[in-house]
Enzyme design. Structure first.
Site, PDB file in Angstrom:
ATOM      1  N   GLY A 109       0.693  -1.272  -0.065  1.00  0.00           N
ATOM      2  CA  GLY A 109       0.209   0.053   0.134  1.00  0.00           C
ATOM      3  C   GLY A 109       0.892   1.419   0.185  1.00  0.00           C
ATOM      4  O   GLY A 109       0.396   2.420  -0.458  1.00  0.00           O
ATOM      5  N   GLU A 112       1.402   1.692  -3.541  1.00  0.00           N
ATOM      6  CA  GLU A 112       0.247   2.259  -4.123  1.00  0.00           C
ATOM      7  C   GLU A 112      -0.279   3.650  -3.832  1.00  0.00           C
ATOM      8  O   GLU A 112      -0.715   4.023  -4.871  1.00  0.00           O
ATOM      9  CB  GLU A 112      -0.838   1.227  -3.700  1.00  0.00           C
ATOM     10  CG  GLU A 112      -0.621  -0.303  -4.290  1.00  0.00           C
ATOM     11  CD  GLU A 112      -1.716  -1.425  -3.774  1.00  0.00           C
ATOM     12  OE1 GLU A 112      -1.976  -1.328  -2.401  1.00  0.00           O
ATOM     13  OE2 GLU A 112      -2.407  -1.974  -4.355  1.00  0.00           O
TER      14      GLU A 112
HETATM   15  N1  COA Z   1       2.496  -3.428   9.292  1.00  0.00           N
HETATM   16  C1  COA Z   1       2.577  -3.392  10.627  1.00  0.00           C
HETATM   17  N2  COA Z   1       4.020  -3.091  11.236  1.00  0.00           N
HETATM   18  C2  COA Z   1       4.693  -3.157  10.440  1.00  0.00           C
HETATM   19  C3  COA Z   1       4.813  -3.489   8.890  1.00  0.00           C
HETATM   20  C4  COA Z   1       3.559  -3.383   8.416  1.00  0.00           C
HETATM   21  N3  COA Z   1       3.361  -3.457   7.151  1.00  0.00           N
HETATM   22  N4  COA Z   1       6.037  -2.979   8.681  1.00  0.00           N
HETATM   23  C5  COA Z   1       6.859  -3.019   9.637  1.00  0.00           C
HETATM   24  N5  COA Z   1       6.023  -3.033  10.836  1.00  0.00           N
HETATM   25  C6  COA Z   1       6.584  -3.024  12.116  1.00  0.00           C
HETATM   26  C7  COA Z   1       7.547  -4.156  12.494  1.00  0.00           C
HETATM   27  O1  COA Z   1       6.618  -5.244  12.873  1.00  0.00           O
HETATM   28  C8  COA Z   1       8.388  -3.579  13.741  1.00  0.00           C
HETATM   29  O2  COA Z   1       7.640  -3.843  14.740  1.00  0.00           O
HETATM   30  P1  COA Z   1       8.181  -3.982  16.061  1.00  0.00           P
HETATM   31  O3  COA Z   1       9.117  -2.888  16.566  1.00  0.00           O
HETATM   32  O4  COA Z   1       7.052  -4.000  17.277  1.00  0.00           O
HETATM   33  O5  COA Z   1       8.655  -5.441  16.387  1.00  0.00           O
HETATM   34  C9  COA Z   1       8.819  -2.283  13.309  1.00  0.00           C
HETATM   35  O6  COA Z   1       7.791  -1.917  12.236  1.00  0.00           O
HETATM   36  C10 COA Z   1      10.137  -2.203  12.564  1.00  0.00           C
HETATM   37  O7  COA Z   1      10.146  -2.884  11.529  1.00  0.00           O
HETATM   38  P2  COA Z   1      11.471  -3.868  10.999  1.00  0.00           P
HETATM   39  O8  COA Z   1      11.086  -4.976  10.171  1.00  0.00           O
HETATM   40  O9  COA Z   1      12.071  -4.303  12.518  1.00  0.00           O
HETATM   41  O10 COA Z   1      12.232  -2.732  10.344  1.00  0.00           O
HETATM   42  P3  COA Z   1      13.390  -2.777   9.351  1.00  0.00           P
HETATM   43  O11 COA Z   1      13.716  -1.196   9.143  1.00  0.00           O
HETATM   44  O12 COA Z   1      14.427  -3.732   9.572  1.00  0.00           O
HETATM   45  O13 COA Z   1      12.416  -3.084   8.071  1.00  0.00           O
HETATM   46  C11 COA Z   1      10.798  -3.092   6.523  1.00  0.00           C
HETATM   47  C12 COA Z   1      11.284  -2.392   7.631  1.00  0.00           C
HETATM   48  C13 COA Z   1       9.328  -2.370   5.917  1.00  0.00           C
HETATM   49  C14 COA Z   1      11.650  -3.287   5.316  1.00  0.00           C
HETATM   50  C15 COA Z   1      10.226  -4.427   7.088  1.00  0.00           C
HETATM   51  O14 COA Z   1       9.439  -4.078   8.368  1.00  0.00           O
HETATM   52  C16 COA Z   1       9.216  -5.135   6.019  1.00  0.00           C
HETATM   53  O15 COA Z   1       9.486  -5.548   5.183  1.00  0.00           O
HETATM   54  N6  COA Z   1       7.692  -5.059   6.208  1.00  0.00           N
HETATM   55  C17 COA Z   1       6.807  -5.480   5.448  1.00  0.00           C
HETATM   56  C18 COA Z   1       6.441  -4.737   4.256  1.00  0.00           C
HETATM   57  C19 COA Z   1       5.556  -5.325   3.336  1.00  0.00           C
HETATM   58  O16 COA Z   1       5.577  -6.308   2.753  1.00  0.00           O
HETATM   59  N7  COA Z   1       4.148  -4.519   3.259  1.00  0.00           N
HETATM   60  C20 COA Z   1       3.330  -5.131   2.506  1.00  0.00           C
HETATM   61  C21 COA Z   1       2.064  -4.912   3.100  1.00  0.00           C
HETATM   62  S1  COA Z   1       0.551  -5.649   2.193  1.00  0.00           S
END
Ligand code: COA
Length: 258
Positions: A109, A112
């Site tokens: 999103g 998006e």
């Molecule tokens: N929704 C809710 N929480 C999220 C999130 C999401 N989409 N993406 C990250 N977070 C949260 C993590 O759970 C974490 O929470 P915590 O500190 O309570 O454990 C916090 O944000 C930090 O995330 P983290 O993964 O530790 O940070 P990072 O900087 O190493 O990586 C990303 C950041 C965005 C690369 C990774 O979190 C990620 O790949 N997120 C999913 C992205 C995705 O696929 N989105 C598509 C959704 S349809």
């Protein structure tokens, strides 16, 4: 501090997604607020441009709030899905120019939302992806429709069907972002576009945007008709007279937006 910070600076409204600890993930409440502000901005004649960015330096937006969704059965997730797609569509429906200042990576999103804006500026070292198929779903807030319109079907399918995360340099190569700058220069890059826009007649920009968008999925003939309708609005505007007068006098135009 609110999850969505809205600031009016001159004639530009800046919207900052402010959940850096959750990588600016889009919760339902945040999406509802974003819809409301997008609708207000569209109506507000004092706003000439919009900038959407994210807080922190880790991500522009990690997409839908996956933690919020986790506790919700599929049968009850409709309002959550509607909230995110409405918010992104409402941003896309803003008639004024919209700039996405992607202060970090954008997924799902988040990408998006960026694609619903007119201009996307990325920062070095970030990446983008529509990762939904890796999560057992698929893009549902415009991704399957906006991405192919921006980069073409085959590149879009590669990203969407493989759920690939691509480096921002590759996103620039395929035209998914307009430019990529060092993180410290993001603000200046946005200001650069705002300065360019300030020299353009607001009504012209609005109707030119409309002609491009409305013409994108119709025949050339229909598109040319749409262009003519949009052109005619600018033709009878006061700013058209001002543009010609300023050109003749060799001075910068002062546009009023009507
Ligand atoms: N929704 C809710 N929480 C999220 C999130 C999401 N989409 N993406 C990250 N977070 C949260 C993590 O759970 C974490 O929470 P915590 O500190 O309570 O454990 C916090 O944000 C930090 O995330 P983290 O993964 O530790 O940070 P990072 O900087 O190493 O990586 C990303 C950041 C965005 C690369 C990774 O979190 C990620 O790949 N997120 C999913 C992205 C995705 O696929 N989105 C598509 C959704 S349809």
């Amino acid at each position: 501090m609110s999850d969505l910070v809205v600031e009016k600076k001159g004639t530009t409204t800046w919207i900052t997604i402010n959940r850096p600890d959750a990588r600016n993930a889009l919760s339902r409440d945040l999406n509802l607020a974003l819809s409301e502000i997008a609708t207000d901005i569209d109506r507000d004649e004092t706003v000439r441009a919009v900038v959407i960015t994210g807080a922190g330096d880790k991500a522009f937006c990690a997409g839908a709030d996956l933690k919020e969704r986790k506790g919700i059965p599929a049968s009850e997730s409709g309002p959550y899905i509607n909230a995110i797609s409405s918010a992104i569509n409402d941003v896309g429906a803003i008639r004024k120019p919209t700039i996405c200042a992607m202060n970090g990576s954008a997924y799902g999103g988040g990408l998006e939302l960026a694609m619903a804006c007119d201009f996307r500026i990325g920062v070095e070292g970030s990446e983008v992806g529509l990762t939904e198929v890796r999560l057992g779903i698929m893009p549902g807030a415009g991704g399957t429709q906006r991405l192919p319109r921006i980069v073409g079907e085959s590149r879009a399918k590669e990203m969407i069907m493989l759920g690939r995360r691509i480096p921002i340099a590759r996103a620039l190569e395929i035209g998914l972002v307009n430019s990529v700058v060092p993180r410290g220069q993001l603000h200046a890059a946005v200001e650069g576009i705002l300065t360019e826009l300030a020299g353009c007649a607001p009504l012209s920009v609005i109707h030119a945007k409309s002609a491009v968008e409305r013409g994108a999925s119709v025949s050339l003939e229909q598109g040319l008709e749409i262009e003519r309708q949009c052109y005619d609005v600018t033709l009878y505007s006061a700013d058209r007279d001002e543009g010609l007068a300023a050109f003749a006098a060799g001075r910068p135009p002062v546009y009023q937006g009507h």
